[in-house]
Design a protein around this motif. Structure first.
Motif, short mmCIF file in Angstrom:
data_model
loop_
_atom_site.label_atom_id
_atom_site.label_comp_id
_atom_site.label_asym_id
_atom_site.label_seq_id
_atom_site.Cartn_x
_atom_site.Cartn_y
_atom_site.Cartn_z
N GLU A 168 0.83 -1.22 0.00
CA GLU A 168 0.00 0.00 0.00
C GLU A 168 0.86 1.27 0.00
O GLU A 168 0.50 2.27 -0.59
CB GLU A 168 -1.01 0.01 1.16
CG GLU A 168 -0.40 0.02 2.55
CD GLU A 168 -0.06 -1.36 3.11
OE1 GLU A 168 0.38 -1.41 4.26
OE2 GLU A 168 -0.22 -2.37 2.41
N ARG A 169 2.01 1.21 0.64
CA ARG A 169 2.92 2.36 0.63
C ARG A 169 3.59 2.50 -0.73
O ARG A 169 3.82 3.60 -1.22
CB ARG A 169 3.98 2.24 1.73
CG ARG A 169 3.44 2.33 3.11
CD ARG A 169 2.95 3.72 3.39
NE ARG A 169 2.59 3.83 4.78
CZ ARG A 169 1.74 4.71 5.25
NH1 ARG A 169 1.17 5.56 4.43
NH2 ARG A 169 1.46 4.75 6.52
N LEU A 170 3.91 1.38 -1.36
CA LEU A 170 4.47 1.41 -2.71
C LEU A 170 3.50 2.08 -3.67
O LEU A 170 3.90 2.85 -4.54
CB LEU A 170 4.81 0.00 -3.19
CG LEU A 170 6.12 -0.59 -2.70
CD1 LEU A 170 6.25 -2.03 -3.17
CD2 LEU A 170 7.30 0.23 -3.18
N ALA A 171 2.23 1.78 -3.50
CA ALA A 171 1.20 2.38 -4.35
C ALA A 171 1.17 3.90 -4.15
O ALA A 171 1.03 4.66 -5.11
CB ALA A 171 -0.16 1.78 -4.06
N GLN A 172 1.34 4.35 -2.93
CA GLN A 172 1.37 5.80 -2.66
C GLN A 172 2.59 6.45 -3.30
O GLN A 172 2.50 7.54 -3.85
CB GLN A 172 1.37 6.06 -1.15
CG GLN A 172 0.04 5.75 -0.49
CD GLN A 172 0.08 5.96 1.00
OE1 GLN A 172 1.11 5.82 1.65
NE2 GLN A 172 -1.07 6.31 1.56
N VAL A 173 3.73 5.79 -3.21
CA VAL A 173 4.95 6.32 -3.84
C VAL A 173 4.75 6.41 -5.35
O VAL A 173 5.09 7.42 -5.98
CB VAL A 173 6.17 5.43 -3.50
CG1 VAL A 173 7.38 5.83 -4.33
CG2 VAL A 173 6.48 5.52 -2.01
N GLU A 174 4.15 5.37 -5.92
CA GLU A 174 3.90 5.36 -7.36
C GLU A 174 2.96 6.49 -7.77
O GLU A 174 3.19 7.18 -8.77
CB GLU A 174 3.32 4.01 -7.77
CG GLU A 174 3.37 3.75 -9.23
CD GLU A 174 2.96 2.32 -9.57
OE1 GLU A 174 2.67 2.10 -10.75
OE2 GLU A 174 2.92 1.46 -8.69
N ASP A 175 1.91 6.71 -6.98
CA ASP A 175 0.98 7.81 -7.24
C ASP A 175 1.70 9.16 -7.19
O ASP A 175 1.46 10.04 -8.01
CB ASP A 175 -0.17 7.82 -6.24
CG ASP A 175 -1.15 6.69 -6.47
OD1 ASP A 175 -1.11 6.06 -7.55
OD2 ASP A 175 -1.95 6.42 -5.55
N PHE A 176 2.59 9.32 -6.22
CA PHE A 176 3.33 10.57 -6.08
C PHE A 176 4.26 10.80 -7.27
O PHE A 176 4.35 11.91 -7.81
CB PHE A 176 4.12 10.59 -4.77
CG PHE A 176 4.85 11.87 -4.53
CD1 PHE A 176 4.16 13.06 -4.34
CD2 PHE A 176 6.23 11.90 -4.48
CE1 PHE A 176 4.83 14.26 -4.13
CE2 PHE A 176 6.91 13.09 -4.27
CZ PHE A 176 6.21 14.27 -4.09
N VAL A 177 4.92 9.75 -7.72
CA VAL A 177 5.80 9.85 -8.88
C VAL A 177 4.99 10.23 -10.12
O VAL A 177 5.40 11.09 -10.91
CB VAL A 177 6.60 8.54 -9.10
CG1 VAL A 177 7.32 8.55 -10.44
CG2 VAL A 177 7.58 8.34 -7.95
N ASP A 178 3.81 9.61 -10.27
CA ASP A 178 2.94 9.95 -11.39
C ASP A 178 2.52 11.42 -11.32
O ASP A 178 2.47 12.12 -12.34
CB ASP A 178 1.70 9.06 -11.41
CG ASP A 178 2.01 7.63 -11.79
OD1 ASP A 178 3.11 7.37 -12.34
OD2 ASP A 178 1.15 6.76 -11.53
#
Length: 74
Positions: free
Chosen positions: A9-19
């Motif tokens: 779930e934290r990886l998904a947040q990091v990915e969203d932030f990068v996007d």
């Protein structure tokens, strides 16, 4: 290593932030390109578009992209 140790779930947040950052950079680059030609358009006597004309162009572009499977432009 820090990223590898994050839960999914934290990886998904990091990915969203990068996007988000990537999109922000693309929008800034597009604005820079637009501003670069603005003075040339004015010098050529091209009339500025109204807000209504701009909205129509945005909607037409979004519809065209969606029709071609590109999703909605933002």
């Amino acid at each position: 290593e820090k990223i590898k140790s994050l839960p999914p779930e934290r990886l998904a947040q990091v990915e969203d932030f990068v996007d988000f950052l990537s999109g922000k950079a693309r929008r800034a680059a597009a604005l820079d390109r637009l501003l670069a030609v603005a003075s040339e358009l004015e010098a050529a006597g091209v009339s500025p578009m109204t807000e209504h004309e701009i909205q129509e162009e945005v909607e037409a572009t979004r519809a065209a992209r969606q029709a071609h499977g590109g999703g909605v432009a933002r």
